[in-house]
Design an enzyme around this catalytic site. Structure first.
Site, mmCIF file in Angstrom:
data_model
loop_
_atom_site.group_PDB
_atom_site.id
_atom_site.type_symbol
_atom_site.label_atom_id
_atom_site.label_comp_id
_atom_site.label_asym_id
_atom_site.label_seq_id
_atom_site.Cartn_x
_atom_site.Cartn_y
_atom_site.Cartn_z
ATOM 1 N N HIS A 38 0.877 -0.977 0.230
ATOM 2 C CA HIS A 38 0.221 -0.322 -0.573
ATOM 3 C C HIS A 38 1.119 1.292 0.312
ATOM 4 O O HIS A 38 2.410 1.112 0.166
ATOM 5 C CB HIS A 38 -0.965 0.251 1.484
ATOM 6 C CG HIS A 38 -0.036 -0.113 2.395
ATOM 7 N ND1 HIS A 38 0.593 0.701 3.112
ATOM 8 C CD2 HIS A 38 -0.358 -1.461 2.988
ATOM 9 C CE1 HIS A 38 1.107 0.516 4.026
ATOM 10 N NE2 HIS A 38 0.617 -0.634 4.598
ATOM 11 N N GLY A 40 1.790 3.199 2.281
ATOM 12 C CA GLY A 40 3.159 3.997 3.370
ATOM 13 C C GLY A 40 3.987 2.845 3.130
ATOM 14 O O GLY A 40 5.529 3.503 3.708
ATOM 15 N N HIS A 41 3.800 1.240 2.376
ATOM 16 C CA HIS A 41 5.331 0.550 2.563
ATOM 17 C C HIS A 41 5.827 1.460 0.941
ATOM 18 O O HIS A 41 7.460 1.831 0.864
ATOM 19 C CB HIS A 41 4.541 -0.094 0.833
ATOM 20 C CG HIS A 41 4.177 -1.893 1.763
ATOM 21 N ND1 HIS A 41 3.090 -2.097 2.102
ATOM 22 C CD2 HIS A 41 5.044 -2.439 3.015
ATOM 23 C CE1 HIS A 41 2.569 -3.356 2.730
ATOM 24 N NE2 HIS A 41 4.228 -2.932 3.789
#
Ligand code: PAF
Length: 285
Positions: A38, A40-41
């Site tokens: 997502h 965040g990654h």
């Protein structure tokens, strides 16, 4: 047209690729993941690219960090989607070993994580950090990165990995990125995919509750009462169960001493239906 991102499944091919970058004098960054990527990654990949000329992203759903009762078999997987996102984010190589490559027949060595792993998640998931520390140690020795980038979302994991790197003199630095959140405050997590629409609408209350506790702690107010209120409010909002909501020393995870001048961290694990959510926020010194 840009060439397709390289995906490598065997250690000898990984060593060859990283070796050629090393020969060219390039620094290497690693972003360890379990896939189902997502934003965040992808933010971690952005940090990695600033820290090194080459970025490796590992995708490995690590069986040793799941207890037999946990969600290993239903953990979300989307390799094709992950590769498209990583290509767009500018990663150089994806290290995606099979379970046999990571844990070949006869594998029996394990890292015993240090004091940072002792309680909180360690109490509710006793196998978890042994598996995380072992796989991270292996990933570090496979990829040999100069720097590995982790998210603060898994705050205790970050502390455990930092402690392992320090204690074992592993030759890399650990960089951390603040938790990436949806607009309504919910921490981005691959496990959010398990939430029903109703649960998804309730979920941001967790972040709000943690911020409330942090505010009380910042002003030297009654933290235990604030934690009790948060427990009560979350259950009233529809959360099924609370494993823990605690305030700890941000570095050691030992009990927080409000007058110590040290930074605190409010950490929580809660159940919403069948989904376990973890989150944390900082308390400035
Ligand atoms: O945070 C995760 O996704 C995993 O725990 C990690 C660090 C990739 C180890 O399997």
């Amino acid at each position: 047209m840009s060439s397709k991102i390289k995906i490598v499944r065997h250690l000898k091919d990984l060593r060859k690729a990283v070796g050629s970058w090393r020969t060219a004098g390039e620094r290497v960054a690693l972003v360890p993941t379990m896939g189902a990527l997502h934003d965040g990654h992808l933010a971690l990949v952005g940090v990695a690219r600033k820290k090194a000329g080459r970025t490796v992203v590992s995708i490995f759903v690590n069986p040793t960090q799941f207890a037999p009762t946990e969600d290993l078999s239903r953990y979300p997987r989307d390799e094709a989607g992950d590769l498209t996102k990583l290509q767009a984010a500018g990663a150089d190589l994806v290290w995606s070993p099979t379970a046999e490559e990571m844990y070949p027949e006869g594998f029996s060595t394990r890292i015993v994580p240090g004091s940072a792993a002792e309680d909180l998640e360690g109490e509710f998931r006793p196998h978890h950090f042994g598996g995380v520390a072992t796989v991270c140690c292996k990933l570090f020795s496979q990829v040999t990165p100069d720097v590995a980038v982790f998210g603060e979302k898994d705050y205790q994991q970050l502390c455990v990995v930092r402690q392992m790197v320090r204690d074992l003199n592993l030759p890399l630095t650990i960089a951390a990125l603040p938790t990436q959140r949806a607009k309504d405050g919910l921490a981005l997590s691959s496990r959010n995919a398990y939430l029903t629409p109703d649960e998804r609408s309730i979920a941001p209350a967790l972040h709000r509750a943690l911020l409330g506790i942090a505010d009380v702690a910042k002003t030297g107010g009654p933290v235990n009462r604030a934690i009790e209120t948060a427990n009560h409010d979350l259950l009233a909002a529809g959360f099924a169960r609370i494993d823990y909501i605690e305030i700890r020393d941000a570095e050691t995870l030992e009990p927080y001493e409000p007058r110590s001048g040290r930074e605190g961290r409010v950490l929580a694990a809660v159940w919403l239906g069948r989904t376990r959510l973890i989150d944390n926020v900082g308390v400035g010194s």
